[in-house]
Enzyme design. Structure first.
Site, PDB file in Angstrom:
ATOM      1  CD  GLU A 239     -27.571 -64.436  32.784  1.00 14.42           C
ATOM      2  OE1 GLU A 239     -28.634 -64.548  31.852  1.00 14.42           O
ATOM      3  OE2 GLU A 239     -26.857 -63.707  32.967  1.00 14.42           O
TER       4      GLU A 239
ATOM      5  CG  ASP B 280     -33.001 -63.370  24.795  1.00 15.76           C
ATOM      6  OD1 ASP B 280     -33.904 -63.762  25.079  1.00 15.76           O
ATOM      7  OD2 ASP B 280     -32.166 -62.390  25.622  1.00 15.76           O
TER       8      ASP B 280
END
Length: 716
Positions: free
Chosen positions: A690, A489
């Site tokens: 993550e 992103d």
């Protein structure tokens, strides 16, 4: 046809499929369950109904259930005799129903037996089960919780008389609701007595970003014998209708089920399942335990002893994140993390491709289901709203689509094309040709969409981009959607300040069909080259010779283009290129996307050698935890800013597999060992994260992250 032989490995890009049998080692002796006790710390009792955005308590679920549990610790008086929770998912968001909704209580001669006074109580998480054991004067109480279906947990209490005289006990269960603090969520749960136990109903609440129920959800406990239940406010008590007499040196069992359903139709389907579980719990227990023995054997086969607990932790992480078919999700899938608010109730496309590769190693049927869950929503040519996107796979799917008030569903963009890789890897494990036949036309349609809607100048190099969608209503919104489509992103290469913008894409008739970034991305085109190779392999296996040959030629052509246009000899690395001029965007620093050509097999030997030099350089990508998303040498390196420096295990996987592919197996082994040893908690009982700080190994962002777990398995 299914093959027992795991074969058909050795795909070479743009080339031929080499059919090499992968020998299956002899079955390992299955360890006892205690051999993998507490590979992940699942202890904790919630204080509030609403977890933190990242839930600090790790939980256990199985079979795609939408509710989960944890274990208390010794001294947790609010949960003694019960399992923490459950954590239930209000369609898309996790909430705690109780500190421990069903706590068993024992009385004798009118006096409570204090479970808190038990000698050395044990609260243990095992593969596929949570267990508690209380040693009491003359008694042993053992509680075991397993999931027996995708909606129902089965709990069994073993009350063992360790003395020499019969014991007559009054047995009951108590629990209280943890209500949300704020309206309208606060009044959503309501407690009711039933003929077989107790139930919690839920009012209709449509709070898009916090809580979604339809007023049809129910959590229900049913016991295997006659009981009486009284409800007082937010608390209840259930008592066995008759005392329980336990003979000396003998056990007695009590069984109950804990079921969470969304609709009346689900409850009707689950009712006979619950009835059968209460009548014959032993069969379900044996079946569950055998399935988990198979799972554990599969993920630990061939794995060095010091890494087997990590493999089992990865397995447990994936299974807990498994969500069953519900709402707009038409097949079982795996969410990124039950532990993070925004990842709990949805399925992402490229997460799914990577997760399927890891899951295929222990449950190919579940891996196939995951892939179907995304293709259920592939845009059809006759779409009334976006026919120009025929073949596209949306970025994100949730329980609710926008028509039902879902705010998280996302068709603004897609995600990197790794679906054919995932399908092929699942097939390698299953030998299921029917699955290849089912998926092949869908994969081709998705592949073709990239070139129809994301190749602005028609030169065979695609760009990340955005769809014609109401949300993509301006230049910045379109740039952001295109960056999301990459999956990276906020990576520096997509910064507006560095000149990243979008351009319009139109069909031959001049109609707007989408938007592209003004740069051609090296990872995207490497993925597409790999996809052509996998599609060629699938076509060949299905007997589509001409299609296989055509895809093979296309793969070779794209490979040569990437080598010529995206590799910079001066710096020895691959970069995105400017759409208009073809200039390599070296001024944006080196990113880990430049290693993807090695995974895809599109680099020349000399190019791979140069990239290998960067991947093994401590001042570039061989940091304390190796493979930061942005090189340590980059002016944009930021070790804790999402895609600007943290280590993501998917990119580490691609880099390691790329090194192996080009013959640098020693480097790959050393860097993989360093990664596992330096990322905080991986080899201990901490959650799989993550991402990680590349300089310190500190855990970052979501806990219990699925693609990290899946690709840790795929590395072994």
């Amino acid at each position: 046809m299914r093959r027992s032989l795991r074969a058909l490995a050795g795909l070479t890009l743009g080339s031929t499929l080499v059919l090499t049998a992968v020998p299956v080692p002899p079955a390992m002796a299955l360890p006892g369950p205690d051999g993998y006790a507490d590979v992940l710390d699942l202890h904790g009792v919630p204080a509030k109904a609403l977890p933190a955005e990242v839930n600090e308590i790790n939980v256990f679920a199985d079979r795609g259930a939408w509710h989960a549990y944890a274990l208390p610790r010794p001294g947790d008086e609010d949960a003694c005799g019960g399992f923490s929770g459950p954590l239930y998912i209000a369609q898309e968001y996790p909430w705690w129903l109780s500190k421990a909704f069903s706590r068993i209580r024992l009385r004798e001669d009118g006096r409570d037996i204090d479970l808190g006074a038990a000698r050395d109580p044990r609260f243990t998480a095992l593969p596929g089960m949570l267990r508690q054991t209380y040693e009491l004067p003359g008694l042993r109480l053992t509680l075991e919780l397993r999931f027996a279906s995708g909606r129902t947990a089965l709990v069994r209490a073993h009350v063992t008389n360790t003395g020499h005289r019969p014991r007559t006990l009054q047995v009951g269960w108590t629990g209280s609701l943890l209500r949300p603090d704020k309206e309208p969520m606060k009044d959503a749960p309501s407690l009711h007595a039933t003929a077989h136990g107790v139930a919690v109903g839920f009012a209709r609440v449509r709070e898009t970003w916090d809580y979604l129920t339809d007023g049809t959800e129910r959590f229900e406990i049913a016991h295997d014998g006659p009981v009486r239940t009284t409800v007082t406010g937010d608390s209840y008590r259930t008592d066995l209708a008759r005392p329980l007499t336990v003979a000396p040196r003998r056990p007695s069992e009590l069984t109950w089920t804990e079921t969470y359903t969304f609709t009346a139709a689900e409850r009707a389907r689950e009712a006979p399942v619950v009835g059968n579980l209460l009548r014959r719990p032993g069969a379900a227990i044996r079946s569950t335990d055998e399935r988990w023995r198979r799972y554990v054997s599969a993920v630990t086969r061939g794995v060095p002893a010091e890494r087997r607990r990590l493999a089992v932790k990865a397995l447990e992480t994936l299974v807990t994140n498994w969500r069953g078919k519900a709402g707009r999700l038409g097949h079982d899938g795996i969410t990124p993390s039950i532990s993070y608010k925004w990842f709990t109730g949805g399925l992402w496309a490229w997460d799914t491709w990577k997760q399927a590769v890891g899951v295929a190693g222990f449950d190919p049927a579940l891996a196939e289901s995951q892939i179907r869950s995304m293709f259920d929503h592939q845009v059809a040519p006759d779409s009334p709203t976006r026919p120009q996107d025929a073949g596209m796979i949306p970025d994100v799917l949730f329980y609710n689509d926008p028509a039902r008030g879902g705010g998280n569903w996302n068709e603004r963009n897609s995600k990197p094309p790794l679906a054919a890789w995932a399908v092929w890897e699942v097939y390698r494990r299953s030998g299921d040709v029917r699955f290849l036949r089912e998926m092949y036309p869908k994969l081709v349609a998705y592949h073709d969409w990239w070139y129809r809607n994301r190749d602005h100048d028609g030169d065979g190099l695609a760009e990340y981009g955005a769809t014609v969608d109401p949300s993509n209503d301006g230049p910045e919104a379109r740039r952001l959607a295109a960056a999301w489509e990459s999956g990276m992103d906020n990576a520096p290469r997509f910064d507006a300040a560095l000149g990243t913008a979008t351009v319009d894409n139109r069909d031959a008739a001049g109609r707007l069909v989408g938007y592209s970034l003004n740069q051609e991305s090296v990872d995207l085109n490497s993925y597409l080259a790999a996809e052509k190779g996998y599609l060629a392999a699938i076509a060949k296996r299905l007997g589509h010779r001409k299609a296989s040959e055509r895809l093979t030629v296309q793969a070779r052509t794209l490979t040569a283009t990437i080598q010529q246009k995206m590799y910079d000899p001066a710096t020895g690395f691959f970069y995105d290129t400017d759409l208009a001029s073809g200039r390599r965007l070296t001024d944006r620093g080196r990113g880990i996307e430049g290693a993807v050509p090695l995974w895809a097999g599109v680099a020349t030997r000399s190019q791979a050698a140069a990239v290998r030099g960067k991947l093994t350089d401590p001042n570039e990508f061989a940091t304390h935890v190796p493979f930061p998303t942005v090189s340590k040498s980059s002016p944009y390196f930021a070790p804790e800013k999402y895609w600007r420096g943290p280590v993501w295990l998917d990119q580490a996987y691609f880099s390691l597999k790329g090194l192996q592919r080009y013959g640098y197996g020693g480097d790959a082994t050393a860097l993989a060992d360093r990664l596992r040893g330096s990322a905080a908690g991986l080899l201990g009982n901490g959650p799989i994260m993550e991402n990680y700080n590349p300089l310190t190994g500190a855990p970052l962002n979501s806990t219990n992250f699925s693609w990290s777990a899946a690709l840790l398995l795929a590395l072994d």
